[in-house]
Enzyme design. Structure first.
Site, PDB file in Angstrom:
ATOM      1  N   TYR A  12       4.462 -26.552 -23.176  1.00 39.58           N
ATOM      2  CA  TYR A  12       5.676 -26.874 -22.413  1.00 39.58           C
ATOM      3  C   TYR A  12       6.143 -28.304 -22.640  1.00 39.58           C
ATOM      4  O   TYR A  12       6.592 -28.969 -21.708  1.00 39.58           O
ATOM      5  CB  TYR A  12       5.432 -26.549 -20.931  1.00 39.58           C
ATOM      6  CG  TYR A  12       5.428 -25.045 -20.715  1.00 39.58           C
ATOM      7  CD1 TYR A  12       6.618 -24.353 -20.601  1.00 39.58           C
ATOM      8  CD2 TYR A  12       4.236 -24.317 -20.703  1.00 39.58           C
ATOM      9  CE1 TYR A  12       6.640 -22.968 -20.458  1.00 39.58           C
ATOM     10  CE2 TYR A  12       4.243 -22.932 -20.559  1.00 39.58           C
ATOM     11  CZ  TYR A  12       5.454 -22.263 -20.436  1.00 39.58           C
ATOM     12  OH  TYR A  12       5.478 -20.900 -20.295  1.00 39.58           O
TER      13      TYR A  12
ATOM     14  N   TYR B 169       7.140 -29.417 -18.695  1.00 48.53           N
ATOM     15  CA  TYR B 169       6.156 -30.000 -17.761  1.00 48.53           C
ATOM     16  C   TYR B 169       5.715 -31.394 -18.199  1.00 48.53           C
ATOM     17  O   TYR B 169       5.269 -32.192 -17.381  1.00 48.53           O
ATOM     18  CB  TYR B 169       4.928 -29.089 -17.618  1.00 48.53           C
ATOM     19  CG  TYR B 169       5.221 -27.781 -16.930  1.00 48.53           C
ATOM     20  CD1 TYR B 169       5.762 -27.754 -15.646  1.00 48.53           C
ATOM     21  CD2 TYR B 169       4.974 -26.568 -17.559  1.00 48.53           C
ATOM     22  CE1 TYR B 169       6.045 -26.554 -15.010  1.00 48.53           C
ATOM     23  CE2 TYR B 169       5.244 -25.364 -16.933  1.00 48.53           C
ATOM     24  CZ  TYR B 169       5.789 -25.360 -15.654  1.00 48.53           C
ATOM     25  OH  TYR B 169       6.067 -24.173 -15.029  1.00 48.53           O
TER      26      TYR B 169
ATOM     27  N   GLU C 167       3.831 -19.056 -25.551  1.00 47.13           N
ATOM     28  CA  GLU C 167       4.784 -19.435 -24.502  1.00 47.13           C
ATOM     29  C   GLU C 167       5.390 -20.783 -24.851  1.00 47.13           C
ATOM     30  O   GLU C 167       4.666 -21.723 -25.204  1.00 47.13           O
ATOM     31  CB  GLU C 167       4.113 -19.562 -23.125  1.00 47.13           C
ATOM     32  CG  GLU C 167       3.703 -18.251 -22.500  1.00 47.13           C
ATOM     33  CD  GLU C 167       3.070 -18.429 -21.112  1.00 47.13           C
ATOM     34  OE1 GLU C 167       3.327 -19.448 -20.442  1.00 47.13           O
ATOM     35  OE2 GLU C 167       2.300 -17.532 -20.714  1.00 47.13           O
TER      36      GLU C 167
ATOM     37  N   TRP D 114       8.838 -18.051 -23.513  1.00 44.21           N
ATOM     38  CA  TRP D 114       8.560 -17.724 -22.116  1.00 44.21           C
ATOM     39  C   TRP D 114       9.827 -17.928 -21.337  1.00 44.21           C
ATOM     40  O   TRP D 114      10.324 -19.031 -21.322  1.00 44.21           O
ATOM     41  CB  TRP D 114       7.439 -18.614 -21.565  1.00 44.21           C
ATOM     42  CG  TRP D 114       6.985 -18.134 -20.218  1.00 44.21           C
ATOM     43  CD1 TRP D 114       7.269 -18.695 -19.001  1.00 44.21           C
ATOM     44  CD2 TRP D 114       6.144 -17.004 -19.957  1.00 44.21           C
ATOM     45  NE1 TRP D 114       6.683 -17.974 -17.999  1.00 44.21           N
ATOM     46  CE2 TRP D 114       5.987 -16.919 -18.562  1.00 44.21           C
ATOM     47  CE3 TRP D 114       5.542 -16.031 -20.769  1.00 44.21           C
ATOM     48  CZ2 TRP D 114       5.238 -15.914 -17.950  1.00 44.21           C
ATOM     49  CZ3 TRP D 114       4.792 -15.045 -20.157  1.00 44.21           C
ATOM     50  CH2 TRP D 114       4.652 -14.995 -18.764  1.00 44.21           C
TER      51      TRP D 114
HETATM   52  C1  GCB Z   1       2.170 -20.639 -18.123  1.00 40.15           C
HETATM   53  C2  GCB Z   1       1.682 -19.312 -17.669  1.00 40.15           C
HETATM   54  C3  GCB Z   1       2.792 -18.442 -17.140  1.00 40.15           C
HETATM   55  C4  GCB Z   1       3.741 -19.264 -16.281  1.00 40.15           C
HETATM   56  C5  GCB Z   1       4.339 -20.341 -17.151  1.00 40.15           C
HETATM   57  C6  GCB Z   1       5.297 -21.249 -16.383  1.00 40.15           C
HETATM   58  O1  GCB Z   1       1.551 -21.317 -18.870  1.00 40.15           O
HETATM   59  O2  GCB Z   1       0.957 -18.635 -18.652  1.00 40.15           O
HETATM   60  O3  GCB Z   1       2.227 -17.394 -16.392  1.00 40.15           O
HETATM   61  O4  GCB Z   1       4.721 -18.489 -15.677  1.00 40.15           O
HETATM   62  O5  GCB Z   1       3.326 -21.138 -17.674  1.00 40.15           O
HETATM   63  O6  GCB Z   1       6.471 -20.957 -16.356  1.00 40.15           O
HETATM   64  O7  GCB Z   1       4.840 -22.229 -15.804  1.00 40.15           O
END
Ligand code: GCB
Length: 614
Positions: free
Chosen positions: A485, A489, A521, A566
């Protein structure tokens, strides 16, 4: 476990529909034996569906514990002498099943099927009262794990470390079906290619059960998609060759059928015998596709050719029905996958319905098939507000968790082993992988998955906190699957810093392990309709820009073997200050309207096919 079907020797009755429904708020049902009488309730509930969002009642939605379903069922009168089976495709998370007052099945694990032979409890032509008690509690002994707190007034609340709403209920179909007493219990098909690759090989193994099963001859016939017989064999295991085989390929889901027939043995009366042959005692038709999967260096090969995954991590998640299976929603989701140019998806974070797996087989969509082992990570304590400090130990991921984890791996592979669409088993999502206990915990589980299925690569999905400098388990697996991310994040709103950090990390993984890397993701929460000229998180433009930044990096790193954004669509989560009406990282909204990112992905995955296919 075979999916139930009707056929020349079997009949199947769907038990989907409305059931009487009672919430056991006082946890009294089992003690008071509610299975013994009609449920005292004005409520009704649909199967399949999650029950949570169906009533305008917060007490139902937030209930922690048992709910009860009940309905009277008639057994078809023609089933005398047959074996009668009750089969649940999934009950989330725990189930006790009663036929009249008798407990006939118990199951823990919300995403895999189970069944009960109820021949001795029912009479053909008669009725019985089916009662199902369903429990939604998650503990350290369940997969996924969770914890339950009770206050002084007895009010119970539940927390869990995964980012999707804990929907519960009877999520998939219930079937009542008949088989002959001697019946096909299981079939395993493994395919390959011979010679110059134009001949397909089909290794099959059949398990026949029922009294005297082993004296019955078994015959198999392979039919092509048009129904023409292209090969036969005899015996409970063997190999059938298919000259001029049509391969199952990504985007072209060509399927064959293996018709398995258990025949009458020599001593049996030939009354039912077809002219010139032995009577067929039981028959089961298993579809399969002929394809191979292999990891070679940093390449992921399907049929010996490099395959690059494009698509999404998804969820079974819709308004009102929650995680209940719905054929119309399923076809719509697959249609959107096709529109956007996705060739694959991951069943994040649990096995999806068998209908979805069958559809993927038929349409050539590639699947990374995941167990429900999500949230095995104490590092998320801040995020989800739970107290655990370390992951592996008596209070959190312990021996009971490991036993449940073994069970979900076994049940997933038993259910999905014959799906050509499945090319990787993902045995967990984002477990803590840098703590001392991680390797001891995962080594036997990786070995178990390989032992149960030596033909498919095995992986797990690595979390951002446990990069290549800290992770201690990824070398146990065949592929590197990463959720990252950058730009969301971390490096929030700074795509320049994010791009540098992402590229450095991918190169470090490649230098460390030299295996295919799949980004399972990456993404950004996005509020549909919020626009910005600047790099503003939550805007549609920022989501599209962030994805493009990842793509630039992927195209520079040779070890990349795939990209799964994701998420496919916005989805429901538990309450938390990081979530506004759920997780908004969808390329589509929860009601499947495209955000700007969806068009950007479509451009990359359709017009630029040459680039990501590498
Ligand atoms: C992740 C998880 C997923 C979450 C996503 C998020 O790493 O695997 O289940 O929904 O991040 O959006 O934070």
């Amino acid at each position: 476990m075979l999916k139930p079907q009707d056929g020349p020797t079997r009949e199947l009755v769907s038990l989907d529909g409305l059931y009487a429904f009672r919430v056991d708020s006082g946890n009294a049902g089992l003690r008071e034996r509610w299975q013994d009488a009609p449920l005292a309730t004005p409520l009704e509930m649909a199967v399949p569906a999650s029950y949570n969002d169906v009533f305008a009642d917060p007490a139902v939605r937030g209930h922690v514990g048992w709910v009860w379903y009940q309905r009277d069922i008639r057994v078809p009168r023609g089933w005398a002498g047959e074996r009668i089976v009750l089969r649940f495709a999934s009950v989330t998370h725990g189930a006790k099943v009663f036929v009249d007052s008798a407990l006939v099945a118990e199951h823990q694990g919300g995403y895999t099927p189970f069944e009960a032979d109820i021949t001795g409890h029912v009479a053909p032509g008669g009725t019985f009262r089916l009662t199902v008690a369903v429990n939604n509690e998650l503990t350290q002994a369940t997969i996924p794990p969770g914890s339950i707190a009770e206050d002084a007034s007895g009010r119970r609340t539940q927390t869990y470390m995964h980012d999707f709403y804990n929907y519960a209920g009877i999520h998939r179909s219930i079937a009542l079906y008949s088989t002959p007493v001697v019946h096909v219990e299981d079939i395993t098909v493994v395919t390959g290619f011979d010679g110059d690759g134009t001949t397909g090989t089909v290794d099959y193994a059949v398990l026949v059960a029922g009294e005297g099963a082993d004296i019955h001859p078994v015959r198999v016939r392979v039919l092509d998609a048009e129904g023409t017989e292209v090969g036969t064999a005899e015996g409970i295991s063997g190999t059938v060759a298919i000259p001029g085989v049509v391969r199952w390929q990504p985007g072209k889901g060509y399927l064959y059928r293996l018709v398995v027939e258990v025949l009458a043995h020599d001593g049996e009366s030939p009354a039912g015998a077809a002219a010139g042959g032995a009577a067929v005692v039981d028959s089961y038709t298993q579809t399969f596709g002929v394809r191979t999967v292999e990891v070679r260096g940093t390449d992921f090969l399907i049929n010996g050719e490099p395959f690059y995954f494009t698509g999404f991590g998804m969820h079974e998640d819709h308004a009102t029905i929650g995680k209940g299976h719905s054929g119309a929603h399923m076809v719509n989701d697959f249609s959107l996958l096709e529109w956007i140019g996705a060739n694959s998806f991951r069943t994040s974070h649990y096995p999806y319905s068998e209908e979805i797996m069958d559809y993927a087989d038929r349409h050539g969509i590639v699947v990374i098939d995941e167990t429900p082992a999500v949230g095995l990570n104490a590092d998320f304590a801040g995020f989800f507000g739970t107290g655990a400090k370390t992951t592996y130990g008596p209070d959190f991921v312990n021996g009971e968790t490991a036993a449940a984890h073994r069970q979900v791996i076994e049940e997933l592979i038993a259910r999905d082993k014959n799906h050509p669409s499945v090319v990787i088993w993902s045995i967990a999502n984002e477990p803590q992988s840098s703590e001392e206990g991680a390797r001891g915990y995962f080594e036997p589980l990786a070995a178990l998955a390989r032992e149960l299925d030596p033909t498919r690569p095995v992986g797990f999905v690595n979390v951002m906190f446990d990069g290549p400098d800290k992770d201690t388990i990824t070398d146990l697996f065949d592929v590197i699957m990463l959720n990252r991310y950058y730009g969301w994040y971390v490096n929030t709103g700074d795509l320049v810093a994010a791009e540098a950090a992402l590229e450095a990390e991918l190169r470090a993984w490649d230098a460390k392990l030299g295996k295919p890397i799949i980004m399972t993701e990456y993404g950004a929460d996005t509020l549909a309709g919020f626009h910005s000229l600047y790099d503003q998180p939550w805007s549609e433009e920022y989501q599209a820009d962030l994805l493009e930044m990842f793509h630039r990096v992927f195209d520079r790193v040779d070890a990349m073997a795939g990209e799964h954004v994701w998420n496919f669509a916005d989805f429901a989560t538990s309450n938390g200050i990081m979530r506004v009406d759920g997780n908004k990282k969808g390329a589509f909204t929860r009601d499947r309207r495209p955000k700007a990112a969806a068009f950007a992905l479509r451009r990359r995955w359709t017009q630029n096919k040459a680039t990501p296919q590498g």
